[in-house]
Design an enzyme around this catalytic site. Structure first.
Site, mmCIF file in Angstrom:
data_model
loop_
_atom_site.group_PDB
_atom_site.id
_atom_site.type_symbol
_atom_site.label_atom_id
_atom_site.label_comp_id
_atom_site.label_asym_id
_atom_site.label_seq_id
_atom_site.Cartn_x
_atom_site.Cartn_y
_atom_site.Cartn_z
ATOM 1 N N LYS A 105 -63.415 34.646 50.244
ATOM 2 C CA LYS A 105 -64.522 34.235 51.122
ATOM 3 C C LYS A 105 -64.350 34.830 52.517
ATOM 4 O O LYS A 105 -65.278 35.409 53.084
ATOM 5 C CB LYS A 105 -64.556 32.703 51.217
ATOM 6 N N ASN A 106 -63.151 34.661 53.084
ATOM 7 C CA ASN A 106 -62.972 35.011 54.494
ATOM 8 C C ASN A 106 -62.901 36.513 54.750
ATOM 9 O O ASN A 106 -62.857 36.945 55.895
ATOM 10 C CB ASN A 106 -61.751 34.287 55.069
ATOM 11 N N ARG B 148 -69.524 29.628 60.641
ATOM 12 C CA ARG B 148 -69.003 30.316 61.821
ATOM 13 C C ARG B 148 -69.536 31.751 61.895
ATOM 14 O O ARG B 148 -69.322 32.434 62.886
ATOM 15 C CB ARG B 148 -67.460 30.429 61.746
ATOM 16 N N ASP C 200 -54.997 27.360 56.186
ATOM 17 C CA ASP C 200 -55.862 27.053 55.034
ATOM 18 C C ASP C 200 -55.055 26.687 53.777
ATOM 19 O O ASP C 200 -55.618 26.168 52.813
ATOM 20 C CB ASP C 200 -56.781 28.245 54.727
ATOM 21 N N VAL D 154 -52.585 25.629 64.270
ATOM 22 C CA VAL D 154 -53.784 26.468 64.419
ATOM 23 C C VAL D 154 -55.009 25.629 64.805
ATOM 24 O O VAL D 154 -55.765 26.000 65.703
ATOM 25 C CB VAL D 154 -54.056 27.284 63.132
ATOM 26 N N CYS E 124 -66.607 24.192 59.603
ATOM 27 C CA CYS E 124 -65.931 22.953 59.222
ATOM 28 C C CYS E 124 -65.493 22.173 60.455
ATOM 29 O O CYS E 124 -65.120 22.760 61.468
ATOM 30 C CB CYS E 124 -64.705 23.271 58.374
HETATM 31 C C1 EPZ Z 1 -61.018 31.918 60.317
HETATM 32 O O1 EPZ Z 1 -61.707 31.061 61.195
HETATM 33 C C2 EPZ Z 1 -61.275 31.389 58.928
HETATM 34 N N1 EPZ Z 1 -62.703 31.368 58.697
HETATM 35 C C3 EPZ Z 1 -60.711 29.990 58.791
HETATM 36 O O2 EPZ Z 1 -60.875 29.578 57.445
HETATM 37 C C4 EPZ Z 1 -59.222 30.038 59.091
HETATM 38 O O3 EPZ Z 1 -58.726 28.714 59.060
HETATM 39 C C5 EPZ Z 1 -58.988 30.647 60.471
HETATM 40 O O4 EPZ Z 1 -59.618 31.933 60.559
HETATM 41 C C6 EPZ Z 1 -57.510 30.805 60.792
HETATM 42 O O5 EPZ Z 1 -56.885 31.590 59.816
HETATM 43 C C7 EPZ Z 1 -63.302 32.455 58.279
HETATM 44 O O6 EPZ Z 1 -62.692 33.507 58.117
HETATM 45 C C8 EPZ Z 1 -64.753 32.355 57.980
HETATM 46 P P1 EPZ Z 1 -59.764 31.541 64.586
HETATM 47 P P2 EPZ Z 1 -61.914 31.473 62.725
HETATM 48 O O7 EPZ Z 1 -60.724 32.173 65.506
HETATM 49 O O8 EPZ Z 1 -62.025 32.938 62.811
HETATM 50 C C9 EPZ Z 1 -59.264 28.823 68.499
HETATM 51 C C10 EPZ Z 1 -61.507 28.138 55.705
HETATM 52 O O9 EPZ Z 1 -61.165 26.986 55.340
HETATM 53 N N2 EPZ Z 1 -60.275 29.687 69.131
HETATM 54 O O10 EPZ Z 1 -58.566 32.310 64.172
HETATM 55 O O11 EPZ Z 1 -63.010 30.646 63.266
HETATM 56 C C11 EPZ Z 1 -59.869 27.953 67.396
HETATM 57 O O12 EPZ Z 1 -60.474 26.808 67.922
HETATM 58 C C12 EPZ Z 1 -61.725 28.440 57.173
HETATM 59 O O13 EPZ Z 1 -61.726 29.047 54.924
HETATM 60 C C13 EPZ Z 1 -60.597 29.495 70.455
HETATM 61 O O14 EPZ Z 1 -60.040 28.610 71.140
HETATM 62 O O15 EPZ Z 1 -60.509 31.012 63.288
HETATM 63 C C14 EPZ Z 1 -58.646 27.675 66.546
HETATM 64 O O16 EPZ Z 1 -57.928 26.603 67.100
HETATM 65 C C15 EPZ Z 1 -61.617 27.255 58.059
HETATM 66 N N3 EPZ Z 1 -61.549 30.300 71.036
HETATM 67 C C16 EPZ Z 1 -57.832 28.957 66.667
HETATM 68 O O17 EPZ Z 1 -58.314 29.616 67.843
HETATM 69 C C17 EPZ Z 1 -62.176 31.292 70.329
HETATM 70 O O18 EPZ Z 1 -63.029 32.002 70.895
HETATM 71 C C18 EPZ Z 1 -57.927 29.897 65.483
HETATM 72 O O19 EPZ Z 1 -59.294 30.170 65.220
HETATM 73 C C19 EPZ Z 1 -61.845 31.481 68.965
HETATM 74 C C20 EPZ Z 1 -60.892 30.663 68.395
#
Ligand code: EPZ
Length: 442
Positions: free
Chosen positions: A23-24, A94, A307, A329, A118
């Site tokens: 998916k991701n 997202r 995840d 995370v 989510c």
């Molecule tokens: C991706 O989300 C995945 N989603 C998530 O999978 C996964 O948990 C995550 O990466 C971490 O591996 C998809 O790929 C669609 P991040 P993403 O930006 O990109 C903070 C699942 O279950 N952050 O790496 O949204 C954020 O709040 C999903 O399949 C900021 O503060 O994750 C988090 O605490 C859920 N500001 C951390 O960074 C920002 O601008 C990591 O988020 C961006 C993120």
């Protein structure tokens, strides 16, 4: 249509299943298809709701799509003409923020109305916005979570992310490929799904490579070709089924589980007492004897994926002794624990960083560490799924439990797991999906 799963648990799972495409990775590659002024074909795309939503978003922007076969989708991006990423569909995923970069390349502007996903933490988009600004994009905040973006020509730059965010890295990679000159993204995420996206961008005509110390280097191009490309297999799905096999004391061959993408998971599974045989087309998971407790922290790649955490915690309820899991995370990724406790698990949450180091949530009021005492027999119950990966933990707890469980909110699971019922039945699970008419009011 809302449905529920009825599961009768308490038996070891045995058999073979094949995981779907990731998916991701797939979601981002669908978005990247809009960069090329042509027809892209993506293979091994999972048939899940999040993919359908992302394809519908493409359609709203002027693209067309069609399924060539069960898992190959063609995206015709020749008529992309609408810069407004619509409110419709956006609240549940997202992905909308990622459309900004392709739209800037194709139309010079983009409008984001809102963003969802989510409920596992506040999930802001500040890194995306800051990075895009550094590439010369004019960003106007219209209201909370609504932005206007504009750039006649993006300009390469050196960007250092505050945290290796997966989404921000992907967005900036997609922006940088069309920027003038060289872009360096430091402290970037390097998850295998991002490599998959970078591979596609390279095939499309970009110069994009990974450098030492979490850096990506991109040299911008002005023309991109539409390609045929493969989505990687889903390592989250693979780990979820592996955890089920080991927790129930069964034996499951997971076709499409790739050792290279799961090294950290496999190490931790072995520490718990899980075993596995690596084969060319997948991995066989099983266990000998009792499970052991562990002290574990989630982290960005190559650390233990967040995840993987919910199914792993469900597994740890069956280990002999006290396990510690520190989630670094997301602030709020233990929302599912209460339901597991109601089924008999002994899990305590705390605001403290129980791992070997502090994290971004130190001294903030987030229940982001868990103490799990096991082994605890679980009893079937009535469960209401709060988010995607939590949903799998519920399904897994129900498979471990004696008696019958009823699980509501199955739409969350269907966002990320293709044909979950079929796959679980293939390994002997007793699970049925009941249509909405018979779902009892909550
Ligand atoms: C991706 O989300 C995945 N989603 C998530 O999978 C996964 O948990 C995550 O990466 C971490 O591996 C998809 O790929 C669609 P991040 P993403 O930006 O990109 C903070 C699942 O279950 N952050 O790496 O949204 C954020 O709040 C999903 O399949 C900021 O503060 O994750 C988090 O605490 C859920 N500001 C951390 O960074 C920002 O601008 C990591 O988020 C961006 C993120």
């Amino acid at each position: 249509m809302p449905t529920r799963y009825d599961i009768v648990g308490g038996r070891p799972l045995r058999g073979t299943l094949r995981v779907s495409g990731a998916k991701n990775a797939a979601l981002k590659m669908i978005v990247a298809a809009l960069i090329a002024d042509g027809v892209t074909a993506l293979r091994n795309v999972p048939r899940i709701t999040d993919v359908e939503i992302t394809l519908k978003l493409c359609e709203e922007l002027g693209a067309r799509y069609a399924w060539r076969d069960e898992t190959t989708v063609e995206i015709d991006a020749r008529r992309v003409n609408n810069p407004v990423i619509p409110l419709k569909y956006s609240g549940s995923t997202r992905t909308p923020i990622l459309f900004v970069s392709p739209l800037l390349h194709r139309l010079g502007r983009a409008e984001l109305t809102t963003i969802g996903g989510c409920s596992i933490g506040p999930r802001p988009i500040n890194y995306h916005i800051a990075g895009l600004r550094q590439l010369g994009v004019v960003v106007e905040e219209v209201s909370r979570a609504a932005y206007r973006f504009h750039a006649d020509q993006l300009q390469g730059n050196i960007i250092t992310l505050e945290y290796p965010s997966v989404g921000a890295t992907e967005n900036l990679l997609m922006a940088a490929v069309g920027a003038r000159g060289r872009t360096v993204i430091r402290n970037a995420a390097i998850e295998p799904e991002i490599l998959n996206l970078a591979g596609m961008l390279q095939a499309m005509g970009a110069v994009v490579y990974q450098d030492v110390n979490r850096a990506w280097i991109v040299e911008g191009a002005s023309r991109f070709r539409a390609v045929e490309y493969d989505v990687m297999d889903d390592r989250i799905e693979a780990a979820s089924f592996a955890a089920c096999a080991v927790a129930t004391g069964g034996e499951v061959f997971v076709q499409g589980a790739i050792q290279r993408d799961m090294v950290t998971f496999l190490d931790w599974l072995r520490k718990v007492g899980g075993e596995f045989d690596i084969r060319p087309d997948g991995i066989r998971f099983y266990r000998h004897g009792k499970l052991r407790p562990v002290n574990l922290e989630t982290d960005v790649h190559p650390g233990f994926m967040t995840d993987w955490q919910p199914p792993f915690v469900a597994l740890l309820t069956q280990a002999e002794g006290i396990s510690v899991v520190h989630e670094t995370v997301y602030e709020s990724r233990f929302g599912y624990v209460e339901a597991l406790v109601s089924m008999g698990a002994r899990i305590q949450l705390t605001n403290d960083c129980l791992g070997s180091r502090e994290c971004r949530f130190t001294n903030k009021n987030y229940l982001h560490s868990a103490l799990i005492s096991g082994p605890t027999p679980l009893q079937g119950g009535e469960l209401h799924i709060p988010d995607l990966r939590a949903g799998f933990a519920y399904v897994m707890a129900a498979l471990l439990a004696t008696g019958e469980s009823r699980i509501y909110g199955t739409e969350f699971v269907q966002r990320g797991y293709a044909d979950l019922i079929g796959k679980l039945r293939a390994i002997g699970a007793e699970i049925i999906e009941t249509p909405a008419e018979t779902v009892e009011p909550q």
